[in-house]
Design a protein around this motif. Structure first.
Motif, PDB file in Angstrom:
ATOM      1  N   ASN A  99       0.817  -1.215   0.000  1.00  0.00           N
ATOM      2  CA  ASN A  99       0.000   0.000   0.000  1.00  0.00           C
ATOM      3  C   ASN A  99       0.851   1.266   0.000  1.00  0.00           C
ATOM      4  O   ASN A  99       0.589   2.222   0.714  1.00  0.00           O
ATOM      5  N   GLY A 100       1.871   1.247  -0.845  1.00  0.00           N
ATOM      6  CA  GLY A 100       2.730   2.408  -1.005  1.00  0.00           C
ATOM      7  C   GLY A 100       2.132   3.438  -1.937  1.00  0.00           C
ATOM      8  O   GLY A 100       1.002   3.301  -2.420  1.00  0.00           O
ATOM      9  N   ASN A 101       2.914   4.452  -2.216  1.00  0.00           N
ATOM     10  CA  ASN A 101       2.379   5.636  -2.894  1.00  0.00           C
ATOM     11  C   ASN A 101       2.933   5.810  -4.299  1.00  0.00           C
ATOM     12  O   ASN A 101       3.447   6.866  -4.641  1.00  0.00           O
ATOM     13  N   GLY A 102       2.866   4.769  -5.104  1.00  0.00           N
ATOM     14  CA  GLY A 102       3.109   4.950  -6.521  1.00  0.00           C
ATOM     15  C   GLY A 102       4.496   4.592  -7.009  1.00  0.00           C
ATOM     16  O   GLY A 102       5.366   4.128  -6.273  1.00  0.00           O
ATOM     17  N   ALA A 103       4.701   4.849  -8.302  1.00  0.00           N
ATOM     18  CA  ALA A 103       5.904   4.411  -8.994  1.00  0.00           C
ATOM     19  C   ALA A 103       7.163   5.080  -8.464  1.00  0.00           C
ATOM     20  O   ALA A 103       8.222   4.443  -8.396  1.00  0.00           O
ATOM     21  N   GLU A 104       7.103   6.340  -8.116  1.00  0.00           N
ATOM     22  CA  GLU A 104       8.309   7.019  -7.640  1.00  0.00           C
ATOM     23  C   GLU A 104       8.772   6.445  -6.309  1.00  0.00           C
ATOM     24  O   GLU A 104       9.970   6.244  -6.084  1.00  0.00           O
ATOM     25  N   MET A 105       7.848   6.144  -5.419  1.00  0.00           N
ATOM     26  CA  MET A 105       8.207   5.481  -4.172  1.00  0.00           C
ATOM     27  C   MET A 105       8.847   4.128  -4.447  1.00  0.00           C
ATOM     28  O   MET A 105       9.900   3.784  -3.897  1.00  0.00           O
ATOM     29  N   ALA A 106       8.197   3.349  -5.328  1.00  0.00           N
ATOM     30  CA  ALA A 106       8.724   2.026  -5.661  1.00  0.00           C
ATOM     31  C   ALA A 106      10.102   2.127  -6.306  1.00  0.00           C
ATOM     32  O   ALA A 106      10.993   1.312  -6.029  1.00  0.00           O
ATOM     33  N   ARG A 107      10.285   3.121  -7.149  1.00  0.00           N
ATOM     34  CA  ARG A 107      11.585   3.292  -7.810  1.00  0.00           C
ATOM     35  C   ARG A 107      12.697   3.511  -6.795  1.00  0.00           C
ATOM     36  O   ARG A 107      13.750   2.871  -6.846  1.00  0.00           O
ATOM     37  N   ALA A 163      -2.830  -1.072 -11.550  1.00  0.00           N
ATOM     38  CA  ALA A 163      -1.955  -1.205 -10.386  1.00  0.00           C
ATOM     39  C   ALA A 163      -0.520  -1.480 -10.808  1.00  0.00           C
ATOM     40  O   ALA A 163       0.426  -0.907 -10.250  1.00  0.00           O
ATOM     41  N   ALA A 164      -0.350  -2.364 -11.788  1.00  0.00           N
ATOM     42  CA  ALA A 164       0.997  -2.669 -12.268  1.00  0.00           C
ATOM     43  C   ALA A 164       1.673  -1.432 -12.838  1.00  0.00           C
ATOM     44  O   ALA A 164       2.893  -1.262 -12.715  1.00  0.00           O
ATOM     45  N   ALA A 165       0.905  -0.556 -13.459  1.00  0.00           N
ATOM     46  CA  ALA A 165       1.479   0.675 -14.011  1.00  0.00           C
ATOM     47  C   ALA A 165       2.026   1.578 -12.922  1.00  0.00           C
ATOM     48  O   ALA A 165       2.847   2.463 -13.192  1.00  0.00           O
ATOM     49  N   ALA A 166       1.571   1.379 -11.674  1.00  0.00           N
ATOM     50  CA  ALA A 166       2.047   2.189 -10.550  1.00  0.00           C
ATOM     51  C   ALA A 166       3.095   1.450  -9.725  1.00  0.00           C
ATOM     52  O   ALA A 166       3.393   1.843  -8.606  1.00  0.00           O
ATOM     53  N   GLY A 167       3.640   0.351 -10.275  1.00  0.00           N
ATOM     54  CA  GLY A 167       4.722  -0.351  -9.607  1.00  0.00           C
ATOM     55  C   GLY A 167       4.305  -1.498  -8.717  1.00  0.00           C
ATOM     56  O   GLY A 167       5.139  -2.077  -8.014  1.00  0.00           O
ATOM     57  N   ILE A 168       3.031  -1.878  -8.723  1.00  0.00           N
ATOM     58  CA  ILE A 168       2.541  -2.932  -7.831  1.00  0.00           C
ATOM     59  C   ILE A 168       2.685  -4.296  -8.501  1.00  0.00           C
ATOM     60  O   ILE A 168       2.331  -4.475  -9.671  1.00  0.00           O
ATOM     61  N   ASP A 169       3.213  -5.267  -7.731  1.00  0.00           N
ATOM     62  CA  ASP A 169       3.447  -6.620  -8.233  1.00  0.00           C
ATOM     63  C   ASP A 169       2.401  -7.626  -7.764  1.00  0.00           C
ATOM     64  O   ASP A 169       2.221  -8.663  -8.392  1.00  0.00           O
ATOM     65  N   TRP A 170       1.731  -7.328  -6.669  1.00  0.00           N
ATOM     66  CA  TRP A 170       0.970  -8.360  -5.946  1.00  0.00           C
ATOM     67  C   TRP A 170      -0.245  -7.705  -5.310  1.00  0.00           C
ATOM     68  O   TRP A 170      -0.119  -6.683  -4.642  1.00  0.00           O
ATOM     69  N   THR A 171      -1.429  -8.271  -5.530  1.00  0.00           N
ATOM     70  CA  THR A 171      -2.645  -7.744  -4.908  1.00  0.00           C
ATOM     71  C   THR A 171      -3.170  -8.710  -3.864  1.00  0.00           C
ATOM     72  O   THR A 171      -3.135  -9.935  -4.062  1.00  0.00           O
ATOM     73  N   ILE A 384       7.711  -0.404 -12.770  1.00  0.00           N
ATOM     74  CA  ILE A 384       7.946   0.907 -12.151  1.00  0.00           C
ATOM     75  C   ILE A 384       8.259   1.911 -13.244  1.00  0.00           C
ATOM     76  O   ILE A 384       9.390   2.015 -13.723  1.00  0.00           O
ATOM     77  N   ASP A 385       7.232   2.610 -13.668  1.00  0.00           N
ATOM     78  CA  ASP A 385       7.374   3.544 -14.787  1.00  0.00           C
ATOM     79  C   ASP A 385       6.404   4.706 -14.561  1.00  0.00           C
ATOM     80  O   ASP A 385       5.205   4.572 -14.796  1.00  0.00           O
ATOM     81  N   PRO A 386       6.914   5.844 -14.092  1.00  0.00           N
ATOM     82  CA  PRO A 386       6.011   6.979 -13.836  1.00  0.00           C
ATOM     83  C   PRO A 386       5.211   7.414 -15.052  1.00  0.00           C
ATOM     84  O   PRO A 386       4.078   7.890 -14.904  1.00  0.00           O
ATOM     85  N   ASP A 387       5.769   7.235 -16.256  1.00  0.00           N
ATOM     86  CA  ASP A 387       5.009   7.600 -17.456  1.00  0.00           C
ATOM     87  C   ASP A 387       3.788   6.702 -17.624  1.00  0.00           C
ATOM     88  O   ASP A 387       2.688   7.176 -17.922  1.00  0.00           O
TER      89      ASP A 387
END
Length: 762
Positions: A99-107, A163-171, A384-387
């Motif tokens: 439950n993080g905050n998006g691609a930049e956090m994941a990066r 969700a995957a577009a925001a860096g999430i691997d697992w739901t 993990i791709d902010p675009d």
């Protein structure tokens, strides 16, 4: 015409058989995750890890850099800052966050894990993607009412891709708990009271989240079947409460949806909060090892629920944190969510010989295998791709799907005098009620990333649907639980000036979901007072019920000529409701849960046993299985739902009425639409075993078909029964079937007559 039924393999699994289970290609793939060849470079990592690094891989924590609903749903806890959590990653003490905050956090976290640690093992990013990411779809219980697994697959696919577009691997979805007590708030996350519908929806949602191109695809997320097991059977409908059911009930009711999810390829499952017959599920070796591993041959990953291992202490099952860690880990929980117990206590337990190194390596191998499956060792930044995060969420296509799913989840309970659909012009409409307007209570419980602020409300949807928006007035009338000064007077005036009233009442989204059990499943009193005042005007009333559960409805709501159950429909809530109100979309959903006469009946489900003293049809009789005031039945049963057509069933054909042990029996009925509107009917097949060595339910759903009928059209609808459809868990807790007589119904609901007859298994 679409036909939904369980496959023979699924039926066998549902009854507990393992032969068909072991033959499944999905099972074979998951078996390779346990003690079998990982890529050599990954396998070599295990031998080079310290015990502390291994424990770190088994530690999953709430993301310190979170946002929105995640902050209240899953507090970050011990990590006081994102920098502090990054330091934990660099030290090898965390294997993943959720439950993080998006691609930049994941990066930033993935850089720390793969470039700034000794072993450079990629992080795993998880999240609660229950019914949508930024595009929010109907809550799962509502969507189950569509009786359309392909729709569920499509919405899960869209949610997974966002969700995957925001860096999430697992739901942490799908929830596959069978839920038969409407007081329990978490029923919103599942598919209701019926085993077959839960199995079919579990299969669809797993396939949707994971996609068709493998888990290493950039738009795939791993599914997690939860909560294992029987969480939906909590006593008194109280969340987290004790569960005490027989093994037969587990195998017949609560296990089959999990087996369907695993057969569809779900590589993970989550231990439930509840105890099970005296042993908390998080430390239940019989459940997590004997059944799940040894019997079903599941080779995926088991994760605890949020601090589930810590809660063993409060259960009175563990004396302290160290013992709780040992008990959960040795029972079969591979990964600990958020307690921090594994990183703190596993190294000492291994050093003391209380946890074998082989068990530690086994759990680490399962975590690493999931990361391999997800493609993280090949490219840890693949999701993990902010675009992509900016361009692939809330797309026009996904919003259109949300609107479609919403309209197809609405259940028409009642339509006296064909009040609906409303004409788009020529009538003054008074929208009244606390849910008539405003961007609140639209997306429903348990959505971490979507917001009501991005959703479309009822008033906006209705005004866009009518020819003249000036003909629509909006009046709040009352609050949720309390009257508003002058509110009823204003509502009455609005109703008197209108030709028709659309009354939007029910629950807020905070009244359903986790930790939101209710002792009375009714519309709050303040809103009932509003309904009474509006009804007294004599104007025709359409009631829209916003709810996350079955409700025990009362007058004057029951007296309204038209009632629609609109649930919580997500991003396109208002337009979806308007589509059905004005006939742009014909209602076709059915109740996935029974609406009882009164709260005192729950837990209630249609597939109950008959007892030795059933009340016969007709008046209530003394000394029979019924209440003093209500029959042992539902006011609106499972499977109920009207269309804008006029549907009738006739012409049952049972063939020769005999089913051979290795044969088939095709049964059929004619379904006709004599109405003026096209309709889509959900034709349901139920059976009852009239005499068996284990008493059987009064009805069991075995298949259903969605049938499109033009005005004046009729169609023959057929189903094929096989011996496997008649299996039940017998006296030896094994799947069995016995020759004898069976009652059969082809009907529009679980308590409707439709057409019925008998056949014989020879």
């Amino acid at each position: 015409m679409t036909h939904y039924r369980a496959s023979r393999r699924a039926v066998l699994m549902g009854a507990g058989a393992t032969a068909a289970w072991l033959a499944s290609p999905a099972r074979a793939a998951l078996q390779e995750l346990d003690g079998t060849p990982l890529p050599s470079a990954v396998e070599a990592l295990i031998a080079t890890m310290s015990v502390e690094e291994k424990a770190g891989q088994l530690t999953l924590m709430a993301a310190a850099w979170a946002g929105g609903a995640a902050v209240s749903l899953n507090p970050a806890g011990s990590a006081t800052s994102f920098d502090a959590q990054l330091a934990e990653v660099r030290a090898g003490r965390i294997g993943g966050v959720f439950n993080g905050n998006g691609a930049e956090m994941a990066r930033q976290m993935q850089i720390a894990a793969t470039r700034e640690t000794r072993l450079k093992v990629p992080m795993l990013f998880a999240a609660d993607i229950i019914h949508g990411f930024r595009t929010v779809f109907p809550m799962p219980l509502a969507e189950a009412g569509s009786f359309d697994p392909e729709l569920a697959r499509r919405t899960a696919r869209a949610a997974g891709a966002e969700a995957a577009a925001a860096g999430i691997d697992w739901t942490f979805a799908p929830m596959v708990d069978v839920a038969r007590d409407a007081r329990w708030g978490r029923g919103i996350e599942g598919s209701g009271e019926d085993v077959l519908l839960n199995r079919i929806m579990a299969d669809a949602r797993v396939r949707g989240f994971q996609g068709e191109n493998g888990l290493d695809a950039a738009d795939a997320v791993a599914a997690c079947a939860k909560h294992f097991a029987a969480y939906g059977a909590a006593e008194a409908g109280l969340d987290y409460n004790t569960v005490d059911v027989s093994e037969r009930t587990l195998r017949e009711i609560y296990f089959p949806p999990f087996q369907a999810a695993f057969d569809a390829g779900a590589p993970t499952t989550m231990a439930s909060f509840n105890e099970l017959s005296g042993v908390p599920a998080t430390a239940n070796r019989w459940l997590l090892t004997q059944v799940l591993r040894d019997e079903w041959h599941f080779r995926g990953l088991v994760v605890s629920d949020y601090t589930g291992d810590m809660e063993l202490i409060a259960h009175g099952f563990a004396a302290d944190a160290r013992e709780a860690t040992r008990l959960a880990f040795m029972a079969g929980v591979d990964m600990s969510m958020h307690s921090g117990f594994y990183i703190e206590h596993l190294p000492g337990l291994v050093a003391a010989g209380e946890v074998p190194m082989a068990r530690l390596d086994q759990a680490v191998r399962r975590v690493l295998a999931l990361k391999v499956q997800l493609g993280l060792f090949d490219d840890p930044f693949r999701r993990i791709d902010p675009d992509r995060e900016r361009t692939r969420v809330r797309t026009p296509g996904n919003l259109a799907l949300a609107r479609e799913a919403g309209s197809r989840s609405i259940v028409l309970l009642k339509n006296d005098g064909n009040l609906l659909p409303l004409p788009r012009s020529g009538r003054r409409i008074a929208l009244i009620g606390p849910f008539a307007a405003g961007q609140h209570d639209l997306i429903g419980p348990w959505n971490v990333y979507g917001t009501d602020a991005e959703a479309v409300d009822l008033a906006t949807g209705v005004r866009a649907a009518v020819a003249d928006a000036a003909q629509v007035t909006v009046t709040e009338g009352s609050g949720i639980d309390a009257a508003l000064d002058g509110g009823i007077d204003q509502a009455v005036a609005a109703a008197q000036d209108a030709d028709v009233v659309v009354l939007a009442i029910g629950e807020t989204q905070r009244m359903s979901g986790e930790a939101q059990s209710r002792t009375e499943i009714v519309v709050p009193a303040a809103q009932m007072a509003l309904a009474s005042a509006v009804a007294a005007t004599g104007k025709p009333v359409v009631v829209l019920l916003r709810t996350g559960r079955a409700l025990a409805l009362e007058q004057p709501v029951l007296d309204a000529p038209a009632i629609l159950v609109t649930w919580f429909l997500g991003s396109q809530d208002g337009p979806a409701i308007a589509d059905v109100l004005f006939g742009q979309v014909a209602p076709s959903a059915r109740l996935p849960v029974s609406f009882p006469f009164a709260t005192g009946q729950v837990p209630y489900h249609y597939a109950h046993k008959n007892t030795g003293r059933p009340n016969p049809p007709g008046d209530l009789q003394k000394y029979k299985a019924r209440y003093r005031d209500w029959p042992n039945a539902a006011r609106f049963p499972f499977g109920h739902g009207l269309t804008y057509g006029a549907i009738a069933y006739s012409g049952l054909d049972l063939g020769n009425g005999r089913l051979a042990p290795d044969g088939e029996l095709t049964v059929s009925a004619t379904v006709a639409n004599s109405g003026r509107h096209a309709a889509e009917e959900v034709v349901q097949l139920y059976i009852r075993d009239l005499s068996a060595s284990i008493t059987r339910p009064v009805r069991e759903l075995k298949a259903f078909r969605r049938v499109a009928l033009a005005p004046g059209e009729s169609k023959a609808v057929s189903f094929t029964l096989r011996r496997a459809d008649l299996l039940f868990v017998g006296t030896e807790l094994k799947p069995t079937v016995e020759p004898g007589r069976f009652q059969l119904w082809i009907a529009p609901s679980a308590e409707a007559d439709g057409v019925s007859g008998e056949f014989t298994l020879v």
